[in-house]
Write an enzyme that holds these catalytic residues in place. Structure first.
Site, PDB file in Angstrom:
ATOM      1  N   CYS A   1       3.534   8.576   0.904  1.00  0.00           N
ATOM      2  CA  CYS A   1       4.056   7.650   1.908  1.00  0.00           C
ATOM      3  C   CYS A   1       4.173   6.289   1.215  1.00  0.00           C
ATOM      4  O   CYS A   1       3.168   5.729   0.790  1.00  0.00           O
ATOM      5  CB  CYS A   1       3.094   7.613   3.086  1.00  0.00           C
ATOM      6  SG  CYS A   1       3.481   6.338   4.288  1.00  0.00           S
TER       7      CYS A   1
ATOM      8  N   GLU B   1       0.830  -1.203   0.000  1.00  0.00           N
ATOM      9  CA  GLU B   1       0.000   0.000   0.000  1.00  0.00           C
ATOM     10  C   GLU B   1       0.865   1.255   0.000  1.00  0.00           C
ATOM     11  O   GLU B   1       1.951   1.261   0.573  1.00  0.00           O
ATOM     12  CB  GLU B   1      -0.922  -0.026   1.222  1.00  0.00           C
ATOM     13  CG  GLU B   1      -1.934  -1.164   1.103  1.00  0.00           C
ATOM     14  CD  GLU B   1      -2.807  -1.369   2.333  1.00  0.00           C
ATOM     15  OE1 GLU B   1      -3.903  -1.903   2.173  1.00  0.00           O
ATOM     16  OE2 GLU B   1      -2.397  -0.998   3.454  1.00  0.00           O
TER      17      GLU B   1
ATOM     18  N   CYS C   1       7.119  -4.720  15.893  1.00  0.00           N
ATOM     19  CA  CYS C   1       6.548  -3.663  16.738  1.00  0.00           C
ATOM     20  C   CYS C   1       5.116  -4.054  17.098  1.00  0.00           C
ATOM     21  O   CYS C   1       4.301  -4.315  16.214  1.00  0.00           O
ATOM     22  CB  CYS C   1       6.574  -2.327  16.000  1.00  0.00           C
ATOM     23  SG  CYS C   1       8.217  -1.845  15.452  1.00  0.00           S
TER      24      CYS C   1
ATOM     25  N   CYS D   1       1.968  -2.089  15.547  1.00  0.00           N
ATOM     26  CA  CYS D   1       1.888  -1.819  14.105  1.00  0.00           C
ATOM     27  C   CYS D   1       1.201  -2.962  13.360  1.00  0.00           C
ATOM     28  O   CYS D   1       1.556  -4.125  13.525  1.00  0.00           O
ATOM     29  CB  CYS D   1       3.289  -1.600  13.553  1.00  0.00           C
ATOM     30  SG  CYS D   1       3.295  -1.253  11.780  1.00  0.00           S
TER      31      CYS D   1
ATOM     32  N   CYS E   1       6.669  -7.013   6.940  1.00  0.00           N
ATOM     33  CA  CYS E   1       7.806  -6.468   7.692  1.00  0.00           C
ATOM     34  C   CYS E   1       8.373  -7.564   8.583  1.00  0.00           C
ATOM     35  O   CYS E   1       7.633  -8.380   9.111  1.00  0.00           O
ATOM     36  CB  CYS E   1       7.358  -5.288   8.555  1.00  0.00           C
ATOM     37  SG  CYS E   1       8.728  -4.360   9.294  1.00  0.00           S
TER      38      CYS E   1
ATOM     39  N   CYS F   1      -0.723   6.000   9.793  1.00  0.00           N
ATOM     40  CA  CYS F   1       0.491   5.307  10.238  1.00  0.00           C
ATOM     41  C   CYS F   1       0.164   4.009  10.944  1.00  0.00           C
ATOM     42  O   CYS F   1      -0.655   3.988  11.852  1.00  0.00           O
ATOM     43  CB  CYS F   1       1.228   6.151  11.284  1.00  0.00           C
ATOM     44  SG  CYS F   1       2.110   7.509  10.650  1.00  0.00           S
TER      45      CYS F   1
HETATM   46  N1  SAH Z   1       9.503   0.685   9.568  1.00  0.00           N
HETATM   47  C1  SAH Z   1       9.654   2.108   9.548  1.00  0.00           C
HETATM   48  C2  SAH Z   1       8.596   2.842   8.734  1.00  0.00           C
HETATM   49  C3  SAH Z   1       7.152   2.409   8.862  1.00  0.00           C
HETATM   50  S1  SAH Z   1       6.084   2.983  10.101  1.00  0.00           S
HETATM   51  C4  SAH Z   1       9.650   2.640  10.956  1.00  0.00           C
HETATM   52  O1  SAH Z   1       9.417   1.878  11.870  1.00  0.00           O
HETATM   53  O2  SAH Z   1       9.943   3.793  11.144  1.00  0.00           O
HETATM   54  C5  SAH Z   1       5.904   4.694  10.101  1.00  0.00           C
HETATM   55  C6  SAH Z   1       5.664   5.243  11.514  1.00  0.00           C
HETATM   56  O3  SAH Z   1       4.358   4.858  12.037  1.00  0.00           O
HETATM   57  C7  SAH Z   1       6.673   4.727  12.519  1.00  0.00           C
HETATM   58  O4  SAH Z   1       7.102   5.785  13.308  1.00  0.00           O
HETATM   59  C8  SAH Z   1       5.849   3.745  13.328  1.00  0.00           C
HETATM   60  O5  SAH Z   1       6.406   3.531  14.598  1.00  0.00           O
HETATM   61  C9  SAH Z   1       4.505   4.405  13.368  1.00  0.00           C
HETATM   62  N2  SAH Z   1       3.403   3.527  13.707  1.00  0.00           N
HETATM   63  C10 SAH Z   1       3.328   2.186  13.580  1.00  0.00           C
HETATM   64  N3  SAH Z   1       2.135   1.733  13.995  1.00  0.00           N
HETATM   65  C11 SAH Z   1       1.434   2.815  14.396  1.00  0.00           C
HETATM   66  C12 SAH Z   1       0.108   3.005  14.886  1.00  0.00           C
HETATM   67  N4  SAH Z   1      -0.728   1.999  15.049  1.00  0.00           N
HETATM   68  N5  SAH Z   1      -0.284   4.267  15.167  1.00  0.00           N
HETATM   69  C13 SAH Z   1       0.534   5.315  14.967  1.00  0.00           C
HETATM   70  N6  SAH Z   1       1.796   5.199  14.496  1.00  0.00           N
HETATM   71  C14 SAH Z   1       2.229   3.968  14.210  1.00  0.00           C
END
Ligand code: SAH
Length: 345
Positions: free
Chosen positions: A106, A93, A117, A120, A113, A338
Site C-alpha cells: 500500500c 508511509e 475527508c 481520515c 493530502c 486504512c
Molecule cells: N485518497 C485515496 C486513497 C487513500 S485512502 C482515496 O481516498 O481513495 C484509502 C482508503 O481508506 C479510502 O477508501 C479511504 O476512504 C479509507 N479510509 C480513510 N480513512 C479511514 C479510516 N479512518 N478507517 C477506514 N478507512 C479509511
C-alpha cells in the site's frame, strides 16, 4: 540541498542522448538506466561495469535521489509499516499487507493530502507536495524486498491507498506505474495494481481516455449527496452525479469493473435509505462493494456501525446481485490500517 539534477528524472532516451553528447556510446545510457531501475543502485560507485572515469563524470553532473526506510514497524499480524524519508527530509508511509495468497504493498502518492475527508488521519496533515515517480517506485521496491525477506515471496499486488490522492498527482503516478509494469522495472502486471481515489470526475475521464490497464477503486462511503458532502466536503464541488457519469464513461472505455470502498458509520450511513442509494448507484456499471472496517483516528466523531447494520448492507447488496466483500483491518496496532497513516512516529 544538492543543486545537481536527479539522474532518475531522466528517461532512458534522455540518458542515451546525454552519453552521445558526451562523445560516448548511447548504449552506455542503457547500462546506467539498468543500474538505476532494475538494480536499484544507490550510488554511482555501485555501477561496476561503467568505467571509473565515467562514474566520476556522472557524479559531477548528477545525484541519485533515493528514499530511505527510516523506521520499520511490524504488527503481530505480519503487516509492516515503513516510514520513508525523502531526499528533502519529508516523510511518507507505506505498508506491506500479507495474506495467505498474496502480499500487497500500500503506497503513498503525496506528502499529506489536499482533500478533507473528515474520517481520515492523512487529511489532517495538509498537502505538502506530490511525490516524484521514483519516490513512488522506490516504496514498491522497498516493500518487495521486505516481502522476500520476511515472507519468502515477492510482492504480488499494489494498491494506491496510502497517503494522498493519486489523481491529484496523476502524471507522476502514471509514470511510476509505467516503471513498475515495464520489463525494465519490476515487470508487474497492471492487473495487480489498484488505484484508489476519493473520486475526481475530470481525472477519472482522463484515465479512461488514457486506457489505463490497472484497476480502479472509488472511496464512495455514501451514495447520498447530503451525507457524502458532510463527511467528504469536496463532494460539494464534485457531486455524485458528476462522479457517476465519469464512472459510466470509465466503464464504457475500459470495460473494467469498479470497486466501491465503503465504511458504515453509526448514525451517518447506517439506515435503509443509505443502502437503497448505494444499490441504485451500483446499478449503472458493473461494480463491487468493499466494506471497510473503520479505524478510529482518536477524536471519536466517527464510530463503526453495529455488526447488524453491516450485515444488513451485505444482505441487501447480495439480494440485488451486487458482489460485496468485507475488508478487516490489518496492522491496527502500529497505526498502519486504512486512514491511519499520519506520520505519528
Ligand atoms: N485518497 C485515496 C486513497 C487513500 S485512502 C482515496 O481516498 O481513495 C484509502 C482508503 O481508506 C479510502 O477508501 C479511504 O476512504 C479509507 N479510509 C480513510 N480513512 C479511514 C479510516 N479512518 N478507517 C477506514 N478507512 C479509511
Amino acid at each position: 540541498m544538492d543543486s545537481k539534477k536527479d539522474i532518475r528524472a531522466l528517461t532512458k532516451d534522455q540518458l542515451r542522448e546525454f552519453f552521445q553528447k558526451q562523445g560516448d556510446k548511447a548504449f552506455r545510457g542503457n547500462q546506467v538506466y539498468e543500474w538505476l531501475w532494475q538494480k536499484s543502485a544507490h550510488s554511482f560507485e555501485d555501477m561496476t561495469n561503467i568505467s571509473l572515469k565515467t562514474r566520476a563524470m556522472l557524479k559531477q553532473n548528477f545525484v541519485i535521489n533515493h528514499i530511505s526506510v527510516d523506521t520499520m514497524q511490524r504488527s503481530f499480524d505480519g503487516t509492516i509499516k515503513n516510514a520513508v524519508k525523502l531526499y528533502d527530509g519529508l516523510v511518507v508511509e507505506s505498508v506491506l499487507i500479507p495474506t495467505e495468497s498474496r502480499t500487497t504493498a500500500c503506497v503513498s502518492s503525496q506528502v499529506g493530502c489536499s482533500l478533507d475527508c473528515k474520517f481520515c488521519a492523512t487529511a489532517r496533515l495538509k498537502r505538502m507536495r506530490n511525490l516524484n515517480p521514483d519516490e513512488i517506485y522506490d516504496q514498491v521496491v522497498a516493500i518487495d524486498n521486505e516481502s522476500r525477506l520476511y515472507h519468502d515471496r515477492p510482492l504480488s499486488n499494489i494498491v494506491f491507498m496510502g497517503m494522498g490522492e493519486p489523481l491529484m498527482n496523476y502524471n507522476n503516478v502514471l509514470k511510476a506505474i509505467d516503471k513498475i509494469t515495464s520489463k525494465e522495472g519490476l515487470g508487474m502486471s497492471p492487473k495487480r495494481i489498484t488505484l484508489s481515489t476519493s473520486g475526481v470526475p475530470k481525472m477519472i475521464r482522463k484515465m479512461a481516455d488514457d486506457e489505463v490497464k490497472f484497476n480502479l477503486a472509488v472511496s464512495l462511503h455514501s451514495a447520498r449527496d447530503e451525507v457524502r458532502t458532510q463527511i467528504m466536503p469536496f463532494n460539494a464541488t464534485f457531486p455524485l452525479n458528476d462522479l457517476r457519469s465519469s464512472l459510466e464513461y470509465w466503464y464504457s472505455k475500459t470495460k473494467k469493473r469498479i470497486t466501491y470502498e465503503y465504511v458504515v458509520w453509526q448514525g451517518i450511513n447506517d439506515q435503509k435509505e443509505d443502502i437503497d442509494a448505494l444499490i441504485q448507484f451500483c446499478k449503472f456499471a458493473p461494480s463491487k462493494v468493499n466494506l471497510i472496517e473503520y479505524n478510529p483516528i482518536d477524536d471519536g466523531e466517527f464510530q463503526q456501525a453495529d455488526e447488524s447494520a453491516v450485515q444488513e448492507y451485505i444482505r441487501e447488496l447480495e439480494r440485488h446481485n451486487i458482489v460485496v466483500t468485507v475488508r478487516r483491518s490489518r496492522g491496527k496496532d502500529i497505526d498502519a490500517a486504512c486512514g491511519q497513516l499520519a506520520n505519528k512516529s
